[in-house]
Write a protein that holds these residues in place. Structure first.
Motif, PDB file in Angstrom:
ATOM      1  N   ALA A   1       0.775  -1.166  -0.002  1.00  0.00           N
ATOM      2  CA  ALA A   1       0.014  -0.102   0.076  1.00  0.00           C
ATOM      3  C   ALA A   1       0.844   1.143  -0.025  1.00  0.00           C
ATOM      4  N   LEU A   2       1.936   1.087   0.776  1.00  0.00           N
ATOM      5  CA  LEU A   2       2.844   2.130   0.938  1.00  0.00           C
ATOM      6  C   LEU A   2       3.495   2.729  -0.257  1.00  0.00           C
ATOM      7  N   VAL A   3       3.849   1.656  -1.012  1.00  0.00           N
ATOM      8  CA  VAL A   3       4.468   1.688  -2.452  1.00  0.00           C
ATOM      9  C   VAL A   3       3.532   2.318  -3.469  1.00  0.00           C
ATOM     10  N   VAL A   4       2.243   1.826  -3.624  1.00  0.00           N
ATOM     11  CA  VAL A   4       1.304   2.281  -4.193  1.00  0.00           C
ATOM     12  C   VAL A   4       1.245   3.888  -3.887  1.00  0.00           C
ATOM     13  N   VAL A   5       0.933   4.285  -2.892  1.00  0.00           N
ATOM     14  CA  VAL A   5       0.578   5.669  -2.316  1.00  0.00           C
ATOM     15  C   VAL A   5       1.700   6.511  -2.774  1.00  0.00           C
ATOM     16  N   LEU A   6       2.941   6.108  -2.546  1.00  0.00           N
ATOM     17  CA  LEU A   6       4.010   6.837  -2.800  1.00  0.00           C
ATOM     18  C   LEU A   6       4.219   7.117  -4.528  1.00  0.00           C
ATOM     19  N   ALA A   7       3.955   6.005  -5.166  1.00  0.00           N
ATOM     20  CA  ALA A   7       4.071   6.178  -6.591  1.00  0.00           C
ATOM     21  C   ALA A   7       2.909   6.933  -7.097  1.00  0.00           C
ATOM     22  N   ALA A   8       1.684   6.729  -6.829  1.00  0.00           N
ATOM     23  CA  ALA A   8       0.467   7.647  -7.133  1.00  0.00           C
ATOM     24  C   ALA A   8       0.816   9.082  -6.899  1.00  0.00           C
ATOM     25  N   LEU A   9       1.433   9.338  -5.551  1.00  0.00           N
ATOM     26  CA  LEU A   9       1.576  10.824  -5.379  1.00  0.00           C
ATOM     27  C   LEU A   9       2.651  11.449  -6.523  1.00  0.00           C
ATOM     28  N   HIS A  10       3.710  10.437  -6.537  1.00  0.00           N
ATOM     29  CA  HIS A  10       4.700  11.259  -7.479  1.00  0.00           C
ATOM     30  C   HIS A  10       4.007  11.284  -8.999  1.00  0.00           C
ATOM     31  N   LEU A  11       3.595  10.226  -9.304  1.00  0.00           N
ATOM     32  CA  LEU A  11       2.797  10.192 -10.542  1.00  0.00           C
ATOM     33  C   LEU A  11       1.901  11.354 -10.974  1.00  0.00           C
ATOM     34  N   LEU A  12       0.902  11.867  -9.883  1.00  0.00           N
ATOM     35  CA  LEU A  12       0.154  12.845  -9.888  1.00  0.00           C
ATOM     36  C   LEU A  12       0.985  14.054 -10.257  1.00  0.00           C
ATOM     37  N   VAL A  13       2.200  14.166  -9.351  1.00  0.00           N
ATOM     38  CA  VAL A  13       2.872  15.419  -9.454  1.00  0.00           C
ATOM     39  C   VAL A  13       3.585  15.345 -10.805  1.00  0.00           C
ATOM     40  N   LEU A  14       4.127  14.436 -11.318  1.00  0.00           N
ATOM     41  CA  LEU A  14       4.733  14.438 -12.527  1.00  0.00           C
ATOM     42  C   LEU A  14       3.917  14.708 -13.747  1.00  0.00           C
ATOM     43  N   LEU A  15       2.627  14.000 -13.624  1.00  0.00           N
ATOM     44  CA  LEU A  15       1.662  14.258 -14.679  1.00  0.00           C
ATOM     45  C   LEU A  15       0.882  15.546 -14.347  1.00  0.00           C
ATOM     46  N   ALA A  16       1.203  16.550 -13.541  1.00  0.00           N
ATOM     47  CA  ALA A  16       0.426  17.425 -13.093  1.00  0.00           C
ATOM     48  C   ALA A  16      -0.316  18.182 -14.199  1.00  0.00           C
ATOM     49  N   GLY A  17       0.404  18.443 -15.435  1.00  0.00           N
ATOM     50  CA  GLY A  17      -0.260  19.038 -16.535  1.00  0.00           C
ATOM     51  C   GLY A  17      -1.122  18.225 -17.240  1.00  0.00           C
TER      52      GLY A  17
END
Ligand code: ATP
Ligand code: ATP
Ligand code: MG
Ligand code: MG
Lengths: 565, 480, 342, 319
Positions: free
Chosen positions: C8-24
């Motif tokens: 779950a931790l990995v998922v949250v972390l990945a989601a967090l960074h993905l969201l930020v990376l794909l902000a546009g």
């Protein structure tokens, strides 16, 4: 201290109207702690705010009528050539330590204020026509003030020049140490003034308590000696937010100038417990200024290259047309400001030139102006100048002034529509002043001016081309442009014109010139927003400094209102 | 591991099946809280590795007193008094005030071990599990301790579970011997017959090795080596000085095996550390191949350092807990930049084999090894490079006879092949007699005797109480 | 840490960074677009049932208009629905340098506005700002933490290990770094640097400044640990094999300090994200109009915003989530590398 | 004796170099105290220049540093341009007030963080631990200023606490007990704010090192001897875990004068905060320098205490 009965022969000033109840104390939360009790050197707002309550001036500007009125001087006459004033002082009145006040104190005060070693911030005001005013004693209760040249509304100069007690400060002055006199650690007994209050107690960092001056020289209509309130307690509230919170919690009784944001929030959060007043626009005007200083030898080639645009009237006019002043007033000031096109705020009712044009925002107009000035656009919309250089510059603002940074953000978005690439750089105030006044290392800045007097004389330094606040092009020996020469002439002339209607005409012309030439792109004049506890009597806030406490001697708390809290 | 399981101290990851019964109570299912009352008070334990079992930040006396206070209602003073008494019982009487106040790292291996024993017996539990309790004790002290065990056993009826490789100990103390192989209890002879023990004592000879005999030229010369420790106490201002070395003069010949023995705390380990340049000597000279290394500092010392390797008495503490066994044994190679990664891996497997550790344990970490295995790891590590001199500080005490003799054999082969020089510090005179070509006897920081093993050893006994090791002692006492 | 939790931790972390990376792409609007008619608009309400009580499977929003009843409130204009659409064209953004797109995950037709988290005082979409701001903030926060820790660890271990003069020197420097009024360095830096600093340079500046100023604290903590660790027998043993100091530091002492360093990391990341406010105040931060969590939180720290617009807490929530996740990560990593150490 | 001497010498060097560096930094920053008078429409540049001259700001940096040093050593601690008075006259009272706030805050922080950290470490991975972890993360993610403001708003809504200051106006007429109560009521919020903002760091370190230390073999061994968990934790684990905590505590001491600056400003606490923040922004050089000196003094003291304690609890560390 109980107010002393009025002695025979004591020429107290009897107020015409208003009455009140004695007693109680007023708690005021200052933004910061005062730094000194010394009226001669106080330059920061909190110190002046406190000292203003402890001292008196010869002639006073009534903050509500904006006219001069008698104060320590019972009356005055002006010689026909306008160069000499004779002031008659009140007899039989005393400093707050009971020592009598007379002409010697006045002469001492002016001598001390004009002395270079004192370093009084008011000193420059008292230099008229290049020479200090000369104050001489005629008799114990008459002084003569001589000016080097006629000076319109010279009596306004005396406002806020606190009369110093010679008996307490002569020693320090003789030692050349007047500037170090009356630090915060001074004991209450060693300070005296002619204000409605005198120092009772100061606890470092915590609070400052003033008590009634039992010798105060004003009385109310019923011939009772003022002031009404026993004490004023000044608290120091660090930030404006803290000030607001303390006011809202009822720990302080008066809110002296709130920001529009906080005022709005306060109004929303519990207006019933407070009296909040929007006094309309004040004297302050905010503007965008472009750096047109002479940069030769400054080693700033980049800015110099951009000055091609800044010096171009077409460019400035286009910027002015593109700026959305209405949004500034609405978003930055929550509608509690007026959009501005000239250098006088509508708050300055006597001097504003109402006929200045107020063209609405129009991006297409602005583009047209740019086009005629030879600017062009790249396919991606970026603006290019005559030489094909991309128009890009920075706007510096004071980071401690949220409103100005917000204005810059809006201006930036507005100018983006013209294809200009603008960056906002908030700077700490000192760094900002250093750049704007000293190094000239900036492109443009959003600043504000005009908090002092309503009279145009207080703005001489801004509009005279030699003036120390002639921000867009500082340090000129001779006017760089014809219109600046014209403004110089007009300002100089209004200074010696004694007829106020004629002065108004001259100053109107200055306003027109400024609005045409746009050395400043005027943005907005914020409203003065104040508050007080609802049961505060005689509360008559004004748009002039000091907004709420200027009539502190007549403020009182309604006795029945006291039960309500 | 069996001992740990008995105490319920296994790490939670380990799966424990079966049952442990103590005085009719099932211990496996008990919670920590219940176990506490059992531990220490009824069940005492002496851990194998004294350097790990003692808290490095607490003084020896206090650690013993803590056990008292955990189980008996008594005040601080009384507890400390009890601790003192227990320490005297285990033969720490001579230097009691100093050792009582000393932190574990300031004690010699034997002293530490006795502190552990004192901890275990101070509350007079019903059963004491002692894991190699006397491994680093000299003959005298060992006799004292074993005597104590017997006394406790007889007079107070305290049972002991002794875990040891030493047949002597079993023979003199135990009433019943259990042998374990591969995690199972093999056979349970009711009474350890003298024959079994005798057999054990005599049978394992060093296999196929020849004792190294010196070449005559001195490789290491020690002259007037001195080392004094000061125990400073920050807050109490008490000060103890220990003259661990009081002027040691000694030559070690190339290719020889010098046995070093002497009472616990007489300065053997200190001497070893000084020789290897790991601890500065206060005075004196250490010459290796004629170069005085006591005068050298820093980088210049490096080449000599490599020539002298110490295998520390506390192998457990000398292994970085974060490393795997493989990393540990090749560490010297890495440090000295010898070989490629593949070479090293290969060498690691070799070294492991040399000390009879299965190569599938290369990835295990020190804490997963048994005491003896850790010791072997340390030996393997020292063998990774080819030092001129190897100093074994009680390196063989935790090994069973068979393993030990096989490893000794390997070592002797190496010695013969490469002309290595060994210094073997041990209390096991039998070992020295077999392994060493020459034996030196230390007493109170000085070398007092030196010569051919049998001679010196004989005189060593004679100089002490000769009776303690009488093989005729009857095995008394009962074990669970 | 159980397996599920780790996952779950990995998922949250990945989601967090993905969201930020794909902000546009995820953000519905350009983060600097000002809807000046809608300052401080509350989060938009998603409806499925319209004013007439009809049900629409596709959620929709109404346009907001000023509420005449209050000074600065809003109300919904029920006359027209704006269904939420997926994959719509909108403001341009750059996916990678050189690659631009205008495809957005969700959006509505104008004049409807999909302000899922409301707007700030300029009428800018808070969600878009949050996503875009995360890029700078999380990135700079992490990098600054790394650099501060790295410097701190190296200097701290060297000091603790060498002792004597070097220790004295490093600790002197650490004291200096902790006691000197840094604000003035920032003033000076601001004066020395050109006024116009582009975003990438700002980013580097942030990282450098925070790293340079922040090393002293971890260094002191780590030095203490090393002081104790260097006396372990296994260090002595390695020394016996002729290990040079560098090797000892790297293999034996540094790993020892991981625990403290990780804990510090968990503390510093949010702290450094916040520190950007101070830098912005001095004109060294990201600066308007580019969003960053620091400046967004900065505007939350005002009486009026705090008391009036609850949705402005969004950056605080984002930062809390980030901080919690990173804490969980550091503590999981700690659990992994934790071994007998004492 | 020699050790003491060396330490004093070292501290003096630190102090001196901090003062020099601070001074240099102040030199590097643009503008001086009188710069912002330039922005006053009523004041001319000549007046500003005259003031600069009068207060020696036009002299060489070396001369100005020397001026400060002399004054500092003499006990005046320099001359504040803002107050036109010796720095000592404004600094000491406020430093005292700050300590009145920070010392209890420090004690409370540690008194809470230690048991909490230990507790969380013992319940590692279970809900109390996670709860604490989440709570500290939340606190970390909120800027100090925001926490202070939220607390103030809480006070405002509930009316339970005064929203600023140290004593009520009129406290001078109160009885001693009433005054103490008044003080406590005023101190509560700033104290909370301080504790809440400093607690997470301490808590995290306590928890982490307790977890680390609890795995040590010596602790297992002690468990084997039947030492009760509570005693085990306090007597065996805590000393093993103490190393980073001691350093941290030393640093906490170092920040006694600086940790609360912003909170003091927002909560109107009459400490160094308002004074120093103003002085920093106004570039009142001597105030800044002397305050840095005080802070450095504490830093040196804190580090000394930490180093001594480290040696004291861990005998393996060579002094
Ligand atoms: N680091 C130290 N600090 C202080 N004292 C020490 C230190 N190391 C050893 N000692 C003391 O020095 C003496 C000699 O210790 P050493 O370790 O050399 O003994 P040893 O001969 O190896 O004994 P053993 O056979 O028990 O291992 C002992 O009394 C011990 O307490
Ligand atoms: N924590 C652990 N994890 C994995 N393996 C372990 C662990 N503890 C012990 N072992 C292994 O279990 C086996 C038995 O270990 P144990 O400690 O009981 O040996 P021992 O009989 O005491 O040996 P020695 O006489 O060498 O001390 C050994 O092979 C050891 O490597
Ligand atoms: Mg030994
Ligand atoms: Mg074992």
């Amino acid at each position: 201290a109980q107010p002393l009965p009025i002695a025979a022969g004591e020429e107290v000033l009897v107020e015409r109207d208003g009455s009140g109840h004695y007693g109680r104390r007023l708690v005021v939360a200052l933004r910061a702690e005062p730094r000194t009790f010394n009226p001669a050197i106080a330059a920061d707002a909190p110190s002046r705010e406190v000292i203003g309550r402890m001292t008196g001036d010869l002639i006073h500007i009534n903050r509500s009528t904006q006219l001069t009125e008698a104060a320590l001087a019972r009356g005055w006459t002006r010689s026909t050539d306008g160069r000499e004033y004779t002031l008659t002082l009140r007899k039989g009145i005393r400093f707050s330590d009971g020592q009598p006040f007379d002409a010697d104190d006045v002469v001492f005060t002016f001598r001390a204020m004009l002395d270079e070693r004192t370093g009084a911030p008011q000193r420059d005001l008292l230099i008229v026509g290049g020479q200090p005013v000369r104050v001489t004693k005629v008799d114990a209760h008459t002084v003569r003030v001589a000016l080097a040249q006629p000076y319109a509304a010279a009596e306004r100069l005396f406002d806020s020049i606190a009369i110093l007690p010679e008996h307490l400060l002569a020693g320090a002055y003789a030692r050349g140490a007047l500037a170090e006199a009356w630090p915060l650690t001074t004991s209450a007994g060693a300070i005296a003034g002619l204000g409605p209050y005198r120092l009772k107690e100061y606890t470092a960092g915590q609070r400052l308590v003033l008590e009634r001056n039992p010798f105060y020289w004003k009385a109310d209509a019923a011939k009772r000696r003022l002031p009404y309130m026993d004490e004023i307690v000044f608290l120091f509230a660090g930030t404006e937010d803290a000030q607001i919170i303390r006011f809202q919690s009822g720990e302080s009784d008066i809110l002296n100038r709130a920001s529009a944001d906080n005022f709005t929030a306060l109004a929303r959060n519990g207006s019933a417990r407070h009296r909040l007043e929007d006094l309309g626009p004040g004297l302050e005007y905010n503007f965008l200024v472009f750096n047109q200083n002479d940069l030769s030898g400054k080693g700033l080639p980049q800015i110099e290259s951009r000055q091609r645009w800044f010096g171009d009237l077409g460019f400035r006019r286009a910027v002015s047309r593109a700026v959305d002043r209405e949004s500034i007033a609405r978003l930055v000031y929550r509608g509690r400001a007026v959009p501005l096109w000239g250098n006088v705020s509508p708050g300055n009712r006597r001097w504003v030139n109402a006929s200045i044009a107020r063209p609405a925002r129009s991006v297409s107009e602005a583009r047209a102006i740019l086009k005629t000035s030879g600017f062009s656009w790249r396919p991606d919309g970026a603006l290019l100048d005559q030489q094909g250089q991309r128009v890009a510059f920075t706007i510096v603002t004071s980071s401690s002034n949220t409103q100005r940074t917000e204005m810059a953000t809006l201006v930036q978005a507005d100018l983006k529509e013209l294809g200009m690439d603008v960056q906002v750089v908030p700077l700490e105030f000192r760094a900002l002043v250093d750049r704007v006044f000293q190094t000239f290392d900036y492109d443009a800045s959003i600043l504000g001016l005009g908090g002092g007097d309503a009279d145009p004389n207080s703005e001489m330094s801004v509009w005279l081309s030699t003036g120390s606040n002639h921000l867009w092009r500082l340090g000129q020996k001779t006017p760089a442009t014809a219109w600046e020469a014209e403004v110089d002439r007009l300002m100089a002339q209004q200074l010696v014109t004694l007829d106020s209607r004629e002065r108004k005409r001259l100053f109107d012309r200055v306003q027109e010139l400024v609005a045409e030439q746009l050395p400043f792109i005027f943005l907005a004049a914020p409203h003065i927003l104040v508050g007080a506890r609802p049961d505060l009597g005689n509360f008559q806030p004004s748009v002039l400094d000091h907004y709420t406490l200027w009539n502190v001697d007549r403020l009182f708390i309604q006795p029945d209102g006291s039960q309500r809290r | 591991t069996l001992a740990l399981a008995l105490m319920g101290l296994l790490p939670p990851a380990a799966e424990l099946r079966g049952s442990i019964q103590f005085q009719g109570r099932e211990l496996t299912g008990l919670t920590d809280r219940d176990l506490q009352t059992v531990r220490g008070a009824e069940l005492g334990i002496v851990f194998q590795e004294s350097s790990l079992a003692l808290n490095p930040l607490l003084r020896a006396g206090v650690q013993i007193a803590e056990v008292v206070r955990a189980h008996e209602r008594c005040d601080r003073g009384a507890a400390l008094e009890r601790a003192r008494a227990a320490m005297a019982e285990v033969g720490l009487g001579e230097n009691l005030p100093r050792i009582f106040d000393a932190y574990p790292h300031e004690l010699s291996g034997g002293e530490r071990q006795r502190v552990l024993i004192a901890q275990a017996i101070v509350c007079r539990p019903r059963l004491v599990i002692a894991d190699e309790p006397v491994a680093s004790l000299d003959a005298d002290v060992r006799a004292d301790v074993l005597g104590l065990i017997r006394t406790l056993n007889e007079q107070l009826g305290i049972s002991f579970l002794l875990i040891t490789h030493s047949a002597d100990v079993l023979a003199t103390t135990a009433t019943r011997v259990i042998k374990m192989t591969a995690g199972r209890i093999d056979d349970r002879p009711e009474v350890p017959t003298r024959t079994t023990t005798r057999v054990r004592r005599t049978s394992p000879r060093v296999e196929g090795g020849e004792r190294g005999t010196g070449t005559g030229e001195p490789l290491v010369e020690l002259r007037g080596l001195r080392r004094t420790y000061t125990h400073r106490r920050m807050f109490s201002g008490r000060r103890h000085e220990v003259e661990a070395l009081r002027g040691v003069d000694m030559d070690i010949e190339r290719g020889s095996t010098l046995g070093l023995t002497g009472r616990s705390g007489c300065g053997k380990s200190t001497l070893a550390r000084c020789m290897a340049g790991l601890e500065p000597a206060d005075a004196g000279h250490i010459r290796i191949n004629g170069t005085d290394i006591a005068a050298l500092r820093g980088r210049a010392l490096l080449p000599y350092r490599n020539q002298l390797q110490v295998i520390f008495q506390d192998s457990a503490a000398a292994l970085n807990p974060r490393f795997t066994a493989g990393q540990i044994v090749i560490e010297p190679l890495v440090i000295q930049g010898i070989g490629t990664a593949a070479d090293r891996r290969h060498r690691a497997a070799e070294l492991m084999a040399l000390v009879e550790l299965p190569s599938d344990r290369l990835e295990s970490r020190p804490e997963e090894f048994s005491g003896g295995e850790r010791q072997r790891l340390a030996i393997a590590r020292a063998l990774a490079v080819d030092p001129a001199v190897l100093i074994f500080d009680e390196s063989f005490s935790g090994l069973d006879q068979a393993t030990r003799s096989r490893i000794l054999g390997v070592l002797m082969h190496l010695q013969a092949a490469r002309g290595l020089t060994f210094v073997c510090i041990s209390h096991d005179l039998a070992l020295l007699a077999e392994f060493a070509s020459e034996v030196a006897l230390m007493r109170e920081g000085r070398i007092v005797e030196r010569g051919v093993p049998d001679e010196v050893l004989y005189r060593a006994y004679a100089g002490h109480r000769g009776d303690t090791l009488s093989p005729d002692l009857a095995p008394i006492g009962a074990t669970a | 840490m159980t397996r599920g939790r780790a996952r779950a931790l990995v998922v949250v972390l990945a989601a967090l960074h993905l969201l930020v990376l794909l902000a546009g792409f995820v953000a519905p609007y350009d983060p600097v677009d000002q809807a000046r008619a809608l300052p401080f608009a509350p989060p938009v309400r998603l409806h499925v049932i319209d004013a007439d009580g009809r049900f629409h499977p596709r959620p929709f929003v109404y346009a907001l208009v000023p509420d005449p009843a209050t000074a600065d409130g809003y109300m919904e204009d029920r006359s027209r629905r704006f269904p939420v659409q997926m994959m719509v064209r909108g403001a341009r953004y750059s996916v990678l340098p050189g690659l631009e797109s205008n495809l957005h995950l969700v959006g509505v037709e104008t004049p409807g506005r999909l302000f899922l988290l409301g707007t700030d005082g300029f009428g800018r979409d808070l969600l878009s700002r949050l996503l875009h701001g995360g890029r700078v903030s999380v990135g700079a926060g992490l990098l600054a933490t790394l650099s501060a820790l790295l410097i701190g660890m190296v200097l701290g271990t060297v000091a603790g290990f060498s002792g004597g003069r070097i220790d004295g020197g490093v600790m002197w420097a650490a004291n200096l770094f902790m006691a000197v009024p840094w604000l003035y360095l920032l003033f000076a830096a601001r004066a020395a640097l050109p006024l116009h600093i582009d975003t990438r340079a700002t980013f580097l500046l942030l990282v450098t400044v925070l790293g340079v100023v922040g090393w002293a604290r971890p260094a002191r903590l780590i030095r203490g640990v090393v002081l104790s660790a260097r006396e372990r027998t296994y260090v002595l043993a390695a020394r016996g094999f002729g290990a040079n100091p560098l090797y000892l530091l790297r293999r034996h002492l540094l790993p020892h300090t991981f625990g403290v360093a990780l804990t510090q990391a968990g503390l510093l990341v949010p702290q450094y994200i916040l520190a950007e406010v101070t830098l912005s105040f001095l004109g060294l931060g990201v600066g308007e109009p580019t969003p960053s969590w620091g400046t967004m939180l900065g505007s939350l720290q005002q009486y009026d915003v705090l008391t009036s617009y609850w949705w402005m807490f969004a950056p605080a929530v984002a930062l809390v989530v980030t901080a919690v996740t990173y804490h969980a990560v550091t503590s999981a990593v700690h659990g992994r590398i934790r071994l007998v150490t004492t | 004796m020699r050790v003491v001497f060396r330490y004093v010498a070292r501290s003096l060097i630190t102090l001196a170099s901090v003062s020099v560096f601070s001074f240099l930094l102040l030199e590097l920053a643009p503008g001086d105290f009188f710069t912002d008078l330039r922005a006053e429409t009523r004041v001319g540049p000549e007046t500003v220049e005259a003031l600069r001259n009068q207060y020696g700001l036009t002299r060489s940096p070396l001369a100005r540093y020397w001026q400060w040093l002399q004054s500092f050593v003499s006990g005046d601690l320099g001359f504040s341009l803002a107050h036109r008075a010796p720095v000592a006259s404004v600094l000491w009272v406020r430093a005292g007030n700050t300590l009145l706030l920070t010392v209890p805050a420090l004690l409370v922080t540690w008194a809470l963080a230690l048991p909490l950290g230990i507790w969380a470490a013992r319940r590692r991975g279970r809900w109390p631990d996670r709860l604490c972890g989440g709570a500290t993360s939340t606190l970390l993610a909120l800027p100090d200023l925001l926490v202070a403001l939220l607390l103030l708003l809480l006070a405002l809504r509930t009316g339970l606490f005064p929203t600023g200051g140290m004593l009520s106006p009129g406290a001078e007429d109160m009885s001693v007990t009433a005054r103490v109560r008044d003080f406590a009521a005023h101190a509560f919020l700033p104290l909370c704010a301080l504790v809440v903002t400093t607690l997470p760091a301490v808590f995290r370190h306590v928890r982490a090192s307790m977890i680390e230390a609890a795995g040590a073999p010596a602790v297992q061994a002690a468990r084997g001897l039947g030492i009760r968990p509570s005693r085990l934790t306090l007597r065996f684990v805590l000393p093993l875990a103490a190393n980073p905590l001691v350093s941290l505590a030393g640093l906490s001491i170092a920040t006694l004068l600086s940790a609360s600056l912003l909170i003091e400003v927002v909560m109107s606490w009459p400490g160094l905060g308002p004074l120093l923040v103003e002085a920093l922004l106004a570039k009142d050089v001597h105030v800044v320098l002397s305050a840095s000196m005080l802070a450095t003094g504490l830093l040196v003291l804190g580090n000394l205490a930490a180093d001594l304690t480290l040696v004291g609890i861990d005998p393996r560390i060579r002094a």
